[in-house]
Design an enzyme around this catalytic site. Structure first.
Site, mmCIF file in Angstrom:
data_model
loop_
_atom_site.group_PDB
_atom_site.id
_atom_site.type_symbol
_atom_site.label_atom_id
_atom_site.label_comp_id
_atom_site.label_asym_id
_atom_site.label_seq_id
_atom_site.Cartn_x
_atom_site.Cartn_y
_atom_site.Cartn_z
ATOM 1 N N GLU A 1 -22.123 -6.542 -18.561
ATOM 2 C CA GLU A 1 -20.371 -6.502 -18.841
ATOM 3 C C GLU A 1 -19.555 -8.050 -19.568
ATOM 4 O O GLU A 1 -20.079 -8.661 -18.635
ATOM 5 C CB GLU A 1 -20.150 -5.968 -17.933
ATOM 6 C CG GLU A 1 -20.889 -4.489 -17.442
ATOM 7 C CD GLU A 1 -19.669 -3.660 -16.743
ATOM 8 O OE1 GLU A 1 -20.688 -2.524 -16.677
ATOM 9 O OE2 GLU A 1 -19.832 -4.123 -15.923
ATOM 10 N N HIS B 1 -16.464 2.692 -12.772
ATOM 11 C CA HIS B 1 -15.238 2.410 -11.904
ATOM 12 C C HIS B 1 -14.952 3.394 -11.269
ATOM 13 O O HIS B 1 -14.214 4.451 -12.046
ATOM 14 C CB HIS B 1 -14.162 1.816 -12.991
ATOM 15 C CG HIS B 1 -13.074 1.025 -12.237
ATOM 16 N ND1 HIS B 1 -13.277 -0.577 -12.776
ATOM 17 C CD2 HIS B 1 -12.334 1.107 -12.103
ATOM 18 C CE1 HIS B 1 -12.209 -0.885 -11.558
ATOM 19 N NE2 HIS B 1 -11.540 0.142 -11.762
ATOM 20 N N HIS C 1 -21.385 -8.889 -14.200
ATOM 21 C CA HIS C 1 -20.255 -8.684 -15.054
ATOM 22 C C HIS C 1 -19.237 -10.263 -14.918
ATOM 23 O O HIS C 1 -18.893 -10.619 -13.627
ATOM 24 C CB HIS C 1 -18.753 -7.976 -14.716
ATOM 25 C CG HIS C 1 -18.640 -7.871 -15.321
ATOM 26 N ND1 HIS C 1 -17.091 -6.549 -16.180
ATOM 27 C CD2 HIS C 1 -17.299 -8.280 -16.393
ATOM 28 C CE1 HIS C 1 -15.872 -7.086 -16.724
ATOM 29 N NE2 HIS C 1 -16.312 -8.389 -16.482
#
Length: 237
Positions: free
Chosen positions: A70, A190, A43
Site C-alpha cells: 500500500e 482500517h 505500507h
C-alpha cells in the site's frame, strides 16, 4: 470466505523502536501465513518510520500467499512496486506526514492520474486497488480509472459501530453493491477488529479481502498472534 491479509507495519514500528532486528518482520510474515493468513500487507512511507523499503525486497521471497503493498503512488513508491511486482498494489492518498491513512481518493478529481498509474502497474501484471471512502460517486469514479478493485475505508464504520450505531454500515453496503455491478472487486480496511469484523463481513456482499494491522497486533499482545489470526479466520468464514 473473505481473505485476511495481515498488515505488519506495527511489527516494524516495534523493531525500529530499539534500532535492532527484533521482532524480525520476515519471520513474522512467515508466521502469519503459517497461522492461516491469506496475505501479507505492508505500507512503506517516505520517512520509513515503520516498514522500510528494504523490507519489501526482503519479504518478496517469503510471501507465498498474496503480497499487498500500500502507499501513495509517488515516484519512489512506484519504482519500488514495479521492481517487487507484488500480487496487489493498493493506492492510498496519504500525506507525507500522516500518522495513518485518513481519507480515500477523490477518484473524479484524480481520475487521469490514477488511470496512468494503474495502466503502468497492470502492464506488469500487478493487481490494483484504490482506497476510497464509502461514497457511490467515488465508486463510479474508480470504475473509470481501470482499477481491478477498491478498498473501502472503514474508519467511520468502526467508530460508529463502537458507539452502537450499526446503521453506519449502510453506505458500505450500497457501495459494495455498486462496485460489484461495475465489475470491481471489493476489499476493506482500517480499524476493523475482532469486535466488528463479523458484522461487517456478514453485511457486505462480495467482500473479497480485509487488510488488518493495528487492531490485530494489539489483540495479539493479550491473546497471541496465532490465536488472534485463527479468531479472524473463524469470523470471516
Amino acid at each position: 470466505m473473505t481473505k485476511l491479509s495481515v498488515n505488519i507495519n506495527k511489527i516494524a514500528t516495534l523493531r525500529n523502536a530499539r534500532g535492532g532486528d527484533a521482532p524480525n518482520v520476515v519471520q513474522v510474515a512467515k508466521d502469519v501465513q503459517r497461522f492461516g493468513a491469506a496475505g501479507v500487507t505492508i505500507h512503506p512511507r517516505p520517512d520509513e518510520r515503520h516498514i522500510r523499503y528494504q523490507d519489501a525486497f526482503d519479504l518478496k521471497p517469503v510471501v507465498y500467499t498474496e503480497f499487498n503493498i500500500e502507499g501513495n503512488p509517488i515516484d519512489k513508491f512506484l519504482d519500488l512496486v514495479l521492481q517487487i511486482q507484488p500480487t496487489q498494489a493498493t493506492l492510498v492518498p496519504d500525506a507525507v506526514d500522516a500518522i495513518t491513512s485518513n481519507a480515500g481518493w477523490d477518484t473524479l478529481k484524480h481520475r487521469d492520474f490514477l488511470s496512468e498509474v494503474i495502466t503502468e502497474l497492470k502492464s506488469k501484471g500487478i493487481r490494483t486497488s484504490i482506497f476510497v471512502d464509502p461514497d457511490v460517486r467515488m465508486i463510479e469514479g474508480a470504475a473509470n480509472t481501470g482499477t481491478d478493485r477498491i478498498e473501502l475505508y472503514t474508519e467511520t464504520f468502526a467508530h460508529q459501530y463502537s458507539l452502537g450505531n450499526k446503521e453506519a454500515v449502510k453506505p458500505y453496503i450500497e457501495c459494495a453493491h455498486l462496485a460489484h455491478e461495475l465489475g470491481l472487486g471489493i476489499n476493506a480496511g482500517h480499524d476493523l477488529s475482532l469486535q466488528n469484523i463479523k458484522y461487517f463481513k456478514d453485511s457486505i456482499p462480495n467482500l473479497l479481502e480485509v487488510s488488518i494491522g493495528h487492531a490485530l497486533i494489539c489483540e495479539a499482545i493479550y491473546d497471541g498472534l496465532e490465536n488472534v489470526i485463527k479468531s479472524y479466520l473463524q469470523k470471516l468464514q
